[in-house]
Design a protein around this motif. Structure first.
Motif, PDB file in Angstrom:
ATOM      1  N   LEU A 185       0.855  -1.182   0.000  1.00 33.80           N
ATOM      2  CA  LEU A 185       0.000   0.000   0.000  1.00 33.80           C
ATOM      3  C   LEU A 185       0.896   1.239   0.000  1.00 33.80           C
ATOM      4  CD1 LEU A 185      -1.888  -2.304   1.104  1.00 33.80           C
ATOM      5  CD2 LEU A 185      -3.049  -0.536   2.418  1.00 33.80           C
ATOM      6  N   TYR A 186       0.599   2.190  -0.880  1.00 32.54           N
ATOM      7  CA  TYR A 186       1.395   3.413  -1.001  1.00 32.54           C
ATOM      8  C   TYR A 186       0.524   4.620  -0.683  1.00 32.54           C
ATOM      9  CZ  TYR A 186       4.792   0.508  -3.513  1.00 32.54           C
ATOM     10  OH  TYR A 186       5.700  -0.463  -3.869  1.00 32.54           O
ATOM     11  N   LEU A 187       1.138   5.651  -0.112  1.00 33.69           N
ATOM     12  CA  LEU A 187       0.448   6.906   0.165  1.00 33.69           C
ATOM     13  C   LEU A 187       0.958   7.976  -0.790  1.00 33.69           C
ATOM     14  CD1 LEU A 187       0.522   7.024   4.084  1.00 33.69           C
ATOM     15  CD2 LEU A 187      -1.301   6.168   2.592  1.00 33.69           C
ATOM     16  N   ILE A 188       0.068   8.501  -1.620  1.00 30.96           N
ATOM     17  CA  ILE A 188       0.395   9.601  -2.523  1.00 30.96           C
ATOM     18  C   ILE A 188      -0.752  10.601  -2.464  1.00 30.96           C
ATOM     19  CG2 ILE A 188       0.846  10.306  -4.891  1.00 30.96           C
ATOM     20  CD1 ILE A 188       2.028   7.622  -5.469  1.00 30.96           C
ATOM     21  N   ALA A 189      -0.477  11.773  -1.943  1.00 31.57           N
ATOM     22  CA  ALA A 189      -1.497  12.824  -1.895  1.00 31.57           C
ATOM     23  C   ALA A 189      -1.649  13.454  -3.270  1.00 31.57           C
ATOM     24  CB  ALA A 189      -1.108  13.886  -0.870  1.00 31.57           C
ATOM     25  N   PRO A 190      -2.850  13.879  -3.640  1.00 31.12           N
ATOM     26  CA  PRO A 190      -3.041  14.595  -4.908  1.00 31.12           C
ATOM     27  C   PRO A 190      -2.301  15.931  -4.925  1.00 31.12           C
ATOM     28  CG  PRO A 190      -5.111  13.698  -4.108  1.00 31.12           C
ATOM     29  CD  PRO A 190      -4.113  13.564  -2.975  1.00 31.12           C
ATOM     30  N   SER A 191      -2.432  16.651  -6.041  1.00 29.39           N
ATOM     31  CA  SER A 191      -1.702  17.904  -6.190  1.00 29.39           C
ATOM     32  C   SER A 191      -2.358  18.756  -7.267  1.00 29.39           C
ATOM     33  CB  SER A 191      -0.248  17.623  -6.572  1.00 29.39           C
ATOM     34  OG  SER A 191      -0.205  17.019  -7.856  1.00 29.39           O
TER      35      SER A 191
END
Length: 411
Positions: A185-191
């Motif tokens: 599982l990876y955490l990538i916030a939008p932008s």
């Protein structure tokens, strides 16, 4: 048009751009396909509109595909969206059958492209079952969830989990959204893209023009919420807050947004909002087309304060956009808004219309504090929520997924 990556060096520095090119060198020529359910309306489509072209600029063979369906399909996936955000929704068998059949039909249409892709990114629940139709797939498949799954209606998540569990990895916006799964599982916030039409700097004349365009009063402070007309965005609560503000301070309110082709509830919510606004001349309900980026930019810049009073929010790109323009944001104390609105520093987190009204009145009476919070808001976006960071994390994830058996990766 998407700007050249070199143009972003003036904002983030040359080293950041050089790092992106270094990462991309390991991935050049790879076929990467993103799949979602709409090309316009909502944050996912907006992100993909620049993410895919930037990958192309870096030498990847990147494409964006959209699945299609009929009314029952979108009704089913809207129920999923509401259920994943905590609402108890119906899951009738005929809608589930339509959902699965529609994905099988789209799989056949996309088979030649998806089978041989090196990476396939599937966005949100709508196309989640596609994976089952590709047992002989060549590349890695990643499910990207943009929704607040912190407290899902368990029946909906149990059903969808059976599709998601077989992916090679999944991406989440926040740690507390992530659900237990047997893959990485990876955490990538939008932008946001700071050079897009929606976020680029504007001349004062362009900002002032919105007052004439939308018949706004230039002598009244403008409070704005930009979002789809969706109950989770709580537009009725925004109108209630406006009325509480107006008892003490003259203001005007803009609720600006549009629909999305995969959201069948939009028209009903818009009708409720118009009824709640009544004939108040200082409440402006703007139904804007999906390409009204310049208009939204100008409205946010013309505003004294921006609201995003959501009751559930996967991230809230409209929060990021307003903060980039130096506006303090008063947002719902939920989901991805908490990642951006640092309470009492870049804005205020609230739970009720009364709380939102109190914070708006406070900032309008304390303009120095309003401006200081707006500058902190812009700085936070600069350091955390621009496209270059987002792109770097996607490239890193792709390389890490390729090297899944390696404990340490050297770049």
């Amino acid at each position: 048009m998407i700007s050249s990556l070199e143009n972003y060096a003036a904002i983030v520095g040359n080293e950041v751009i050089d790092h992106l090119r270094q990462l991309a060198d390991r991935l050049k020529g790879m076929k990467v396909i993103h799949v979602n359910s709409t090309r316009e309306g909502g944050g996912v489509a907006e992100i993909l509109s620049w993410l895919v072209p930037f990958k192309q600029q870096l030498g990847l063979d990147a494409e964006w595909e959209v699945i299609t369906g009929k009314k029952d399909f979108y009704q089913c996936t809207k129920n999923f969206h509401n259920g994943l955000q905590g609402a108890q929704v119906a899951m009738p068998d005929h809608l589930l059958a339509t959902y699965e059949q529609t994905n099988r039909e789209n799989a056949e249409r996309l088979r030649s492209k998806l089978t041989d892709a090196d990476f396939v990114f599937i966005h949100d629940p709508q196309p989640a079952p596609l994976l089952r139709s590709f047992p002989d797939r060549k590349g890695k498949w990643v499910w990207r969830c943009h929704i607040d799954l912190s407290r899902p209606y368990r029946a909906v998540w149990k059903y969808l989990r059976d599709f998601v569990v077989h992916y090679d990895a999944s991406i989440w916006s926040l740690a507390n959204f992530a659900q237990p799964l047997p893959h990485p599982l990876y955490l990538i916030a939008p932008s946001i893209d700071p050079l897009s039409q929606k976020n680029r700097d504007l001349d004062p004349q362009e900002v002032a023009a919105v007052f004439n365009t939308y018949n706004l009063n230039p002598d009244l402070p403008l409070i704005t919420q930009v979002s789809r007309f969706d109950r989770f965005k709580d537009p009725l609560g925004v109108i209630e807050a406006y009325r509480l503000i107006k008892e003490f301070t003259p203001v005007q309110l803009v609720l600006a947004g549009g629909g999305a082709s995969d959201d069948p509830e939009g028209e009903e919510v818009l009708r409720e909002v118009r009824e709640a606004a009544g004939d108040d001349p200082d409440v402006h309900i703007l139904l804007l087309p999906a390409d009204a980026h310049l208009e939204i930019n100008a409205l946010q810049r013309a505003s004294a304060i921006c609201l995003q009073k959501s009751t559930r929010e996967g991230f809230g790109l409209t929060v990021t956009e307003a903060m980039w323009k130096g506006k303090p944001v008063i947002g719902g104390d939920t989901g991805g808004i908490r990642l951006q609105v640092v309470n009492h520093h870049t804005g205020f987190l609230v739970n009720t219309p009364e709380g939102a009204a109190l914070r708006v009145r406070y900032l309008l009476k304390n303009r120095d504090r309003l401006e200081a919070m707006g500058q902190k808001a812009r700085d936070l976006v600069l350091n955390n929520f621009l496209v270059t960071r987002h792109l770097r994390e996607y490239l890193t994830l792709m390389y890490a997924t390729m090297q899944e058996t390696v404990e340490r990766i050297e770049l």
